[in-house]
Write a protein that holds these residues in place. Sequence first.
Motif, PDB file in Angstrom:
ATOM      1  N   TYR A 347     -31.590  36.081 -12.256  1.00  0.00           N
ATOM      2  CA  TYR A 347     -31.252  34.916 -11.659  1.00  0.00           C
ATOM      3  C   TYR A 347     -31.457  33.559 -12.446  1.00  0.00           C
ATOM      4  O   TYR A 347     -30.864  32.617 -12.550  1.00  0.00           O
ATOM      5  CB  TYR A 347     -31.699  34.619 -10.242  1.00  0.00           C
ATOM      6  CG  TYR A 347     -31.412  33.518  -9.646  1.00  0.00           C
ATOM      7  CD1 TYR A 347     -30.257  33.102  -8.986  1.00  0.00           C
ATOM      8  CD2 TYR A 347     -32.540  32.466  -9.391  1.00  0.00           C
ATOM      9  CE1 TYR A 347     -29.974  31.794  -8.304  1.00  0.00           C
ATOM     10  CE2 TYR A 347     -32.313  31.329  -8.773  1.00  0.00           C
ATOM     11  CZ  TYR A 347     -30.914  30.957  -8.223  1.00  0.00           C
ATOM     12  OH  TYR A 347     -30.855  29.992  -7.743  1.00  0.00           O
ATOM     13  N   ILE A 348     -32.816  33.414 -13.114  1.00  0.00           N
ATOM     14  CA  ILE A 348     -33.060  32.287 -13.824  1.00  0.00           C
ATOM     15  C   ILE A 348     -32.410  32.229 -15.110  1.00  0.00           C
ATOM     16  O   ILE A 348     -31.817  31.088 -15.388  1.00  0.00           O
ATOM     17  CB  ILE A 348     -34.579  32.586 -14.142  1.00  0.00           C
ATOM     18  CG1 ILE A 348     -35.603  32.234 -12.772  1.00  0.00           C
ATOM     19  CG2 ILE A 348     -35.088  31.463 -15.094  1.00  0.00           C
ATOM     20  CD1 ILE A 348     -37.121  32.715 -13.009  1.00  0.00           C
ATOM     21  N   SER A 349     -32.109  33.308 -15.852  1.00  0.00           N
ATOM     22  CA  SER A 349     -31.249  33.315 -16.999  1.00  0.00           C
ATOM     23  C   SER A 349     -29.883  32.825 -16.897  1.00  0.00           C
ATOM     24  O   SER A 349     -29.441  32.383 -17.888  1.00  0.00           O
ATOM     25  CB  SER A 349     -31.506  34.392 -17.882  1.00  0.00           C
ATOM     26  OG  SER A 349     -31.058  35.702 -17.238  1.00  0.00           O
ATOM     27  N   HIS A 350     -29.363  33.127 -15.609  1.00  0.00           N
ATOM     28  CA  HIS A 350     -27.985  32.689 -15.634  1.00  0.00           C
ATOM     29  C   HIS A 350     -27.514  31.574 -14.561  1.00  0.00           C
ATOM     30  O   HIS A 350     -26.653  31.370 -14.075  1.00  0.00           O
ATOM     31  CB  HIS A 350     -27.355  34.019 -14.790  1.00  0.00           C
ATOM     32  CG  HIS A 350     -27.319  35.165 -15.883  1.00  0.00           C
ATOM     33  ND1 HIS A 350     -28.142  36.031 -16.364  1.00  0.00           N
ATOM     34  CD2 HIS A 350     -26.136  35.385 -16.772  1.00  0.00           C
ATOM     35  CE1 HIS A 350     -27.881  36.769 -17.112  1.00  0.00           C
ATOM     36  NE2 HIS A 350     -26.733  36.457 -17.510  1.00  0.00           N
ATOM     37  N   GLY A 355     -29.700  21.472 -16.414  1.00  0.00           N
ATOM     38  CA  GLY A 355     -28.327  21.326 -16.900  1.00  0.00           C
ATOM     39  C   GLY A 355     -28.339  22.361 -18.142  1.00  0.00           C
ATOM     40  O   GLY A 355     -27.422  22.565 -19.109  1.00  0.00           O
ATOM     41  N   GLU A 356     -29.428  23.108 -18.474  1.00  0.00           N
ATOM     42  CA  GLU A 356     -29.410  24.134 -19.796  1.00  0.00           C
ATOM     43  C   GLU A 356     -29.683  25.406 -19.123  1.00  0.00           C
ATOM     44  O   GLU A 356     -30.509  25.721 -18.091  1.00  0.00           O
ATOM     45  CB  GLU A 356     -30.539  23.579 -20.679  1.00  0.00           C
ATOM     46  CG  GLU A 356     -30.201  22.356 -21.215  1.00  0.00           C
ATOM     47  CD  GLU A 356     -31.332  21.896 -22.396  1.00  0.00           C
ATOM     48  OE1 GLU A 356     -32.141  22.706 -22.577  1.00  0.00           O
ATOM     49  OE2 GLU A 356     -31.093  20.999 -22.958  1.00  0.00           O
ATOM     50  N   TYR A 412     -33.184  23.119  -4.760  1.00  0.00           N
ATOM     51  CA  TYR A 412     -33.377  22.273  -5.508  1.00  0.00           C
ATOM     52  C   TYR A 412     -34.303  22.901  -7.105  1.00  0.00           C
ATOM     53  O   TYR A 412     -35.022  22.131  -7.968  1.00  0.00           O
ATOM     54  CB  TYR A 412     -34.515  21.417  -4.968  1.00  0.00           C
ATOM     55  CG  TYR A 412     -34.064  20.544  -3.806  1.00  0.00           C
ATOM     56  CD1 TYR A 412     -33.199  19.572  -3.914  1.00  0.00           C
ATOM     57  CD2 TYR A 412     -34.281  21.076  -2.440  1.00  0.00           C
ATOM     58  CE1 TYR A 412     -32.716  18.844  -3.035  1.00  0.00           C
ATOM     59  CE2 TYR A 412     -33.672  20.207  -1.603  1.00  0.00           C
ATOM     60  CZ  TYR A 412     -32.802  19.122  -1.706  1.00  0.00           C
ATOM     61  OH  TYR A 412     -32.232  18.313  -0.865  1.00  0.00           O
ATOM     62  N   GLY A 413     -34.090  24.153  -6.926  1.00  0.00           N
ATOM     63  CA  GLY A 413     -34.723  24.764  -8.052  1.00  0.00           C
ATOM     64  C   GLY A 413     -34.364  24.818  -9.419  1.00  0.00           C
ATOM     65  O   GLY A 413     -34.797  24.837 -10.377  1.00  0.00           O
ATOM     66  N   SER A 414     -32.969  24.399  -9.387  1.00  0.00           N
ATOM     67  CA  SER A 414     -32.028  24.142 -10.667  1.00  0.00           C
ATOM     68  C   SER A 414     -32.203  22.632 -11.200  1.00  0.00           C
ATOM     69  O   SER A 414     -31.998  22.293 -12.091  1.00  0.00           O
ATOM     70  CB  SER A 414     -30.773  24.388 -10.670  1.00  0.00           C
ATOM     71  OG  SER A 414     -30.114  23.556  -9.484  1.00  0.00           O
ATOM     72  N   MET A 415     -32.994  21.708 -10.673  1.00  0.00           N
ATOM     73  CA  MET A 415     -33.128  20.113 -10.863  1.00  0.00           C
ATOM     74  C   MET A 415     -33.806  20.341 -12.186  1.00  0.00           C
ATOM     75  O   MET A 415     -33.663  19.532 -13.405  1.00  0.00           O
ATOM     76  CB  MET A 415     -33.920  19.429  -9.810  1.00  0.00           C
ATOM     77  CG  MET A 415     -33.026  19.388  -8.674  1.00  0.00           C
ATOM     78  SD  MET A 415     -33.955  18.373  -7.392  1.00  0.00           S
ATOM     79  CE  MET A 415     -34.044  16.656  -7.884  1.00  0.00           C
ATOM     80  N   SER A 416     -34.787  20.780 -12.379  1.00  0.00           N
ATOM     81  CA  SER A 416     -35.686  20.993 -13.609  1.00  0.00           C
ATOM     82  C   SER A 416     -36.691  22.237 -13.810  1.00  0.00           C
ATOM     83  O   SER A 416     -36.873  22.802 -12.805  1.00  0.00           O
ATOM     84  CB  SER A 416     -36.769  19.499 -13.831  1.00  0.00           C
ATOM     85  OG  SER A 416     -37.721  19.542 -12.653  1.00  0.00           O
ATOM     86  N   ILE A 417     -37.339  22.263 -14.799  1.00  0.00           N
ATOM     87  CA  ILE A 417     -38.224  23.497 -14.966  1.00  0.00           C
ATOM     88  C   ILE A 417     -39.456  23.251 -14.058  1.00  0.00           C
ATOM     89  O   ILE A 417     -39.987  24.192 -13.481  1.00  0.00           O
ATOM     90  CB  ILE A 417     -38.782  23.396 -16.355  1.00  0.00           C
ATOM     91  CG1 ILE A 417     -37.766  23.883 -17.380  1.00  0.00           C
ATOM     92  CG2 ILE A 417     -40.111  24.454 -16.507  1.00  0.00           C
ATOM     93  CD1 ILE A 417     -37.163  25.389 -17.125  1.00  0.00           C
TER      94      ILE A 417
END
Length: 538
Positions: A347-350, A355-356, A412-417
């Motif tokens: 899930y994290i890698s895809h 934005g990356e 919100y997990g995809s906002m930033s590391i």
Amino acid sequence: MASYRVFTTAFLPSCDPVLIILGPKSLSALSVTINLGVLMAHSHEMTSRKPPGIRLFGGITALRTYQTLVLVLTFVAYTCFHMTRKIPSIVKSALDPQTKLGSSPWGRLHTKNALNIGWLPFNTIDGSALLGEIDVAFLAVYSVGMFFAGHLGDRMDLRIFLTIGMFGTAVFTALFGAGYWLNIHNFYYFLVIQMIAGLFQATGWPSVVAVVGNWFGKSKRGLIMGIWNAHTSVGNISGSLLAAFLLKFGWGWSFAIPSLIMVAVGLLVFVFLPVSPEVMEIDIDDGEISSVKDTTKEPLLEPGQEVKHNAVGFLEAWKIPGVAPFALCLFFSKLVAYTFLYWLPFYISHTPIGGEYLSDALAGSLSTIFDVGGVLGGVLAGHISDRLNARAVTAASFMYCAIPALFLYRTYGSMSIMWNICLMFITGMFVNGPYALITTAVSADLGTHSSLNGNSRALATVTAIIDGTGSVGAAIGPLLTGYISSSSWSAVFTMLMAAALLAGLLLTQLVCSELKGKATSNASKDVADAQGTYSDEV
């Protein structure tokens, strides 16, 4: 006082029954003699079951020393179980190069790596599906075997039972890796090997929980077992690092070396693991070695009293109050936890974070934050349940808190590391907290429930029922996710939130009982305080 005679039959060691006619003066002497004889026979039985290493070296008398030895040995033993269990997920990248490390076994994601041609039959177009079938078969046999393992564990010496499980797991883990040197390409060979390995793996959890439960009282059991349960994360991390390091020498070594480590730890368990205070002749109340003086406090058998030594049956264990709701709760709790275990790196890698897209290596490293949060969650859940003396309230509260945590991580997990790390840690804490509490302290509590009337031969059976039911959910969760994720990850998280809600609702009756008990206890305390105050005034 009129004289009388007592007729009794004495069963002496290695002798036929003898009819003895006693007067009142000799009756007391015979009672002490029989008590001493039973105690000596019991002592001989306990000594024969002592670990050979402790019998050889001797000198250990302190309860705290035995408890430390038990915690260390069982921690390392179950770390080895999880270490060997984690290997197949790491080796998948070598068996089927088209599957990314930590990714779904059901999806074809990338082109084949030219530097690694894989291993038949797993490097074919159906290779990922075959690897998925092996995973599901392993978990299915593991969950079914768990029920039988607990039943057998309560009828055998747990030290021997655990040693057999560790040796069997090591052998069949090594046999899977042996396919590399023997050039085996038959799918059914690997399938059967993993199924038998799952059967031996099922012996581990009921055994270690039963042994730890024997040595620790209920007052601090939640906190101790919460810390002790970190072996799951330690095993996952060590298995991943070791297997990944050995891959460069050939994927067979990723199975062989961990198997040797498990054999070595299994030998330590066989030689040194003390199963219970009774076996070591320890009085767990004061931490002293038991002696004949104990018989002067109270007779071994009161009139009409029967000491139970028979193991509890499977259906009888299900009827223990609390076993069924906690087992079903763990079904949904483990469904959530194992879905993250199998799918989080994928899930994290895809999923674009900031934005990356992250690399496989970075995604795998980042996913360990979930396990770190789980360690803290297990410790907190155990400590809180000890302080409140309310296991069901604690477990249900954590499951309800997991629902918003899952929603926030997805949203919100995809906002930033940093957002991903923080929300993943919180999610791991609430998801793994009740999972750790139920499989450890709750299982130990129910295995020594008051309804058993002092029968201690139920710990492994109860533990197996609870964790075996949970393992069914552990197999279903990742399987459903494989199909649902192909259309929508939001639907996957909706499924996980629904499972967390059901897990909490299944404990509703137990939660109400605990809260009612707390209210009654507080009311009684207030009445007692009021009466004391009135007496003082008078």
